[in-house]
Design a protein around this motif. Structure first.
Motif, PDB file in Angstrom:
ATOM      1  N   ARG A   1      -7.234   5.531  -6.806  1.00 32.93           N
ATOM      2  CA  ARG A   1      -8.084   6.690  -6.564  1.00 32.93           C
ATOM      3  C   ARG A   1      -7.366   7.822  -5.861  1.00 32.93           C
ATOM      4  N   ASP A   2      -6.446   7.511  -4.993  1.00 31.38           N
ATOM      5  CA  ASP A   2      -5.941   8.492  -4.049  1.00 31.38           C
ATOM      6  C   ASP A   2      -4.423   8.542  -4.055  1.00 31.38           C
ATOM      7  N   ARG A   3      -3.868   9.196  -5.050  1.00 30.45           N
ATOM      8  CA  ARG A   3      -2.417   9.315  -5.123  1.00 30.45           C
ATOM      9  C   ARG A   3      -1.923  10.285  -4.063  1.00 30.45           C
ATOM     10  N   GLY A   4      -0.680  10.117  -3.664  1.00 36.23           N
ATOM     11  CA  GLY A   4      -0.075  11.018  -2.702  1.00 36.23           C
ATOM     12  C   GLY A   4       0.096  12.408  -3.290  1.00 36.23           C
ATOM     13  N   PRO A   5       0.381  13.402  -2.449  1.00 37.00           N
ATOM     14  CA  PRO A   5       0.519  14.773  -2.926  1.00 37.00           C
ATOM     15  C   PRO A   5       1.657  14.922  -3.936  1.00 37.00           C
TER      16      PRO A   5
ATOM     17  N   GLU B   1       0.826  -1.205   0.000  1.00 35.29           N
ATOM     18  CA  GLU B   1       0.000   0.000   0.000  1.00 35.29           C
ATOM     19  C   GLU B   1       0.865   1.262   0.000  1.00 35.29           C
TER      20      GLU B   1
ATOM     21  N   ASP C   1      -8.767  -3.645  -1.875  1.00 32.16           N
ATOM     22  CA  ASP C   1      -8.828  -2.353  -1.177  1.00 32.16           C
ATOM     23  C   ASP C   1      -7.575  -1.523  -1.428  1.00 32.16           C
TER      24      ASP C   1
ATOM     25  N   ARG D   1       0.910   3.943  -3.123  1.00 30.08           N
ATOM     26  CA  ARG D   1       0.343   5.274  -2.875  1.00 30.08           C
ATOM     27  C   ARG D   1       1.402   6.368  -2.910  1.00 30.08           C
ATOM     28  N   ASP D   2       2.651   6.013  -2.694  1.00 30.21           N
ATOM     29  CA  ASP D   2       3.741   6.979  -2.782  1.00 30.21           C
ATOM     30  C   ASP D   2       4.742   6.448  -3.801  1.00 30.21           C
TER      31      ASP D   2
ATOM     32  N   GLN E   1       2.059  13.626  -6.816  1.00 35.02           N
ATOM     33  CA  GLN E   1       2.427  12.442  -7.583  1.00 35.02           C
ATOM     34  C   GLN E   1       2.086  12.626  -9.058  1.00 35.02           C
TER      35      GLN E   1
ATOM     36  N   LYS F   1      -7.759  -0.207  -4.974  1.00 31.29           N
ATOM     37  CA  LYS F   1      -8.765   0.848  -5.085  1.00 31.29           C
ATOM     38  C   LYS F   1      -8.210   2.170  -4.550  1.00 31.29           C
ATOM     39  N   GLU F   2      -7.591   2.124  -3.400  1.00 23.63           N
ATOM     40  CA  GLU F   2      -7.033   3.341  -2.809  1.00 23.63           C
ATOM     41  C   GLU F   2      -5.882   3.890  -3.640  1.00 23.63           C
TER      42      GLU F   2
END
Length: 112
Positions: A83-87, A40, A76, A44-45, A89, A79-80
């Protein structure tokens, strides 16, 4: 952005196989912790990737069919990550599954 396609073969059906496939396909750095939290964090980063990429995780089948708990965790995480990349990115993740794959939006249970 250059595209990096990471195929996830239908034969991948255990967590260690799945993590190994992702580590090799994405060239995840050696500090990877070989667990869900590490996956994760890396997805995400994506600052460890040197230039903007469009990453496509192409699943030939939905992995971990024999372990619905692990499968749910993996889905999960995907999905994250998508949908939700780090600042800041510049990278994009697209997740592809077979057209026969269905995720029940209420229960989150996947079937194929």
């Amino acid at each position: 952005a250059a595209t990096l396609v990471v195929p996830i073969p239908a034969t991948v059906d255990t967590k260690p196989e799945l993590l190994r496939t992702l580590v090799q396909g994405l060239n995840i750095p050696g500090y990877f912790g070989w667990n869900w939290d590490a996956l994760e964090e890396c997805l995400r980063d994506l600052s460890w990737i040197p230039f903007p990429r469009h990453i496509v995780l192409f699943h030939e089948a939905v992995p971990l069919a024999d372990n619905p708990g692990e499968r749910s965790i993996y889905l999960d995480i995907l999905k994250e990550a998508a949908r939700d990349r780090g600042p800041g990115q510049p990278h994009v993740i697209t997740v592809v599954f077979p057209t026969t794959f269905v995720l029940d939006p209420e229960s989150g249970i996947a079937s194929d």
